[in-house]
Design an enzyme around this catalytic site. Structure first.
Site, short mmCIF file in Angstrom:
data_model
loop_
_atom_site.label_atom_id
_atom_site.label_comp_id
_atom_site.label_asym_id
_atom_site.label_seq_id
_atom_site.Cartn_x
_atom_site.Cartn_y
_atom_site.Cartn_z
N GLY A 25 51.32 7.28 95.45
CA GLY A 25 50.24 6.42 94.99
C GLY A 25 49.02 7.24 94.65
N GLU A 26 47.83 6.65 94.85
CA GLU A 26 46.55 7.32 94.58
C GLU A 26 46.31 7.59 93.10
OE1 GLU A 26 46.15 10.96 96.79
OE2 GLU A 26 46.65 10.04 98.70
N GLY A 27 47.25 7.27 92.23
CA GLY A 27 47.17 7.68 90.83
C GLY A 27 47.81 9.03 90.59
#
Length: 338
Positions: free
Chosen positions: A304-306
């Site tokens: 996640g997190e980009g």
């Protein structure tokens, strides 16, 4: 700056989505045919260049300004034991982002992306979706607008990420509500829970769907009941990007799940999006199938997190470098029959 004045304005935006520039798209395709290479020999890089041209409405698109935004929120459903980490980790990771020490910081530096972090009421978790709606109407609207407000209108490319302990559970519920299927089809290991943790997640999603699905009649209500603040913020940012004709690199399962209700309501919603990667989360490949998107990368990532989107930015840079910097057959005095 894009702002939704109410749920009716949000719904109206979904029903009037801008389209890419047809003339710029055609000119970019013509340029691709004139570059010193066999037709189609750069594969998807050619498609990416044409895609970027259409959404920037420029035959020779730019990628000087890449914007990354990470939204953070906490979830009441985390109390059901659906994550391998305690809820305190959300705020701790936000501090890590702000200090520059997380994976997304390193990957943004490598990609040449400007990163901002938007924490959303971390001291107030959403409602436990297995027992109540995640947000009130006002809270959902505020989250959507926080996402929209974070978008830089001058960005050439946008991607969004998230941090929120327990958020694969509402993400799974959103996907099931939008596209159907048993909860177990959408629930994976998330942060790394064991089989018992996955079973708890499945039960939580099942209870949430029984409670809320009869009332999930549109994208707004589905996000309000089953989502979360950072999830709604990502949806708001991606919708604002469409309204501004900014192309978007989609990250992993949760970022994609944030727009599942929007895609269900407006099937062409992802026309301004590229799927950066397919994560290792169980439902992501199924979700991309519903979106009709083929991922650029498949690296087994599930952070996640980009992070997956940041990793794919250099591919878009490569596509535009080839499109803009190669000589045409005429410029290079090369016979075009090659």
């Amino acid at each position: 700056m894009i702002r939704f004045t109410g749920r009716a304005a949000f719904t109206a935006a979904l029903s009037a989505l801008p389209e890419p520039g047809a003339a710029a798209t055609a000119l970019a395709r013509t340029r691709q045919a004139e570059l010193t290479k066999p037709a189609g020999s750069l594969g998807r890089l050619e498609d990416i260049a044409v895609f970027m041209a259409g959404w920037q409405d420029a035959p020779r698109p730019r990628i000087d300004k890449v914007q990354a935004v990470v939204f953070a929120g906490n979830h009441g459903v985390a109390a059901q034991g659906v994550s391998a980490f305690p809820v305190e980790v959300t705020a701790q990771m936000v501090a890590n982002f702000q200090a520059g020490g997380a994976a997304i910081n390193a990957l943004c530096r490598a990609a040449g992306a400007d990163l901002s972090v938007v924490p959303l009421d971390l001291d107030r978790p959403t409602g436990d979706i297995s027992r109540e709606a995640a947000m009130s109407e006002a809270e959902c609207l505020a989250a959507l607008n926080a996402g929209a407000a974070a978008v830089n209108p001058d960005a050439h490319l946008l991607f969004v990420g998230e941090m929120g302990i327990g958020n694969t559970t509402p993400a799974s519920a959103l996907c099931a509500a939008a596209f159907g299927g048993e909860a177990a089809l959408w629930c994976g290991k998330g942060s790394g829970v064991d089989s018992e943790g996955v079973a708890r997640k499945v039960r939580a999603v099942e209870r949430a769907l029984i409670l809320h699905l009869p009332d999930c009649n549109d994208a707004f209500e589905t996000l309000r009941r089953l989502g979360g603040r950072e999830i709604a913020a990502m949806a708001g940012a991606i919708l604002a990007a469409r309204m501004l004709r900014i192309p978007v690199l989609l990250d992993g399962f949760i970022a994609c799940a944030s727009i599942a209700p929007l895609v269900n309501e407006a099937p062409g919603f992802t026309d301004h999006c590229l799927a950066a990667h397919c994560s290792a989360e169980a439902g992501h490949v199924r979700l991309l199938g519903h979106f009709g998107l083929e991922p650029l990368l498949q690296l087994g990532m599930r952070l996640g997190e980009g992070s997956g989107a940041a990793t794919a930015v250099p591919i878009v840079r490569a596509a535009l470098a080839a499109h803009n910097e190669m000589a045409t057959f005429a410029e290079a005095a090369v016979a075009s029959g090659v």
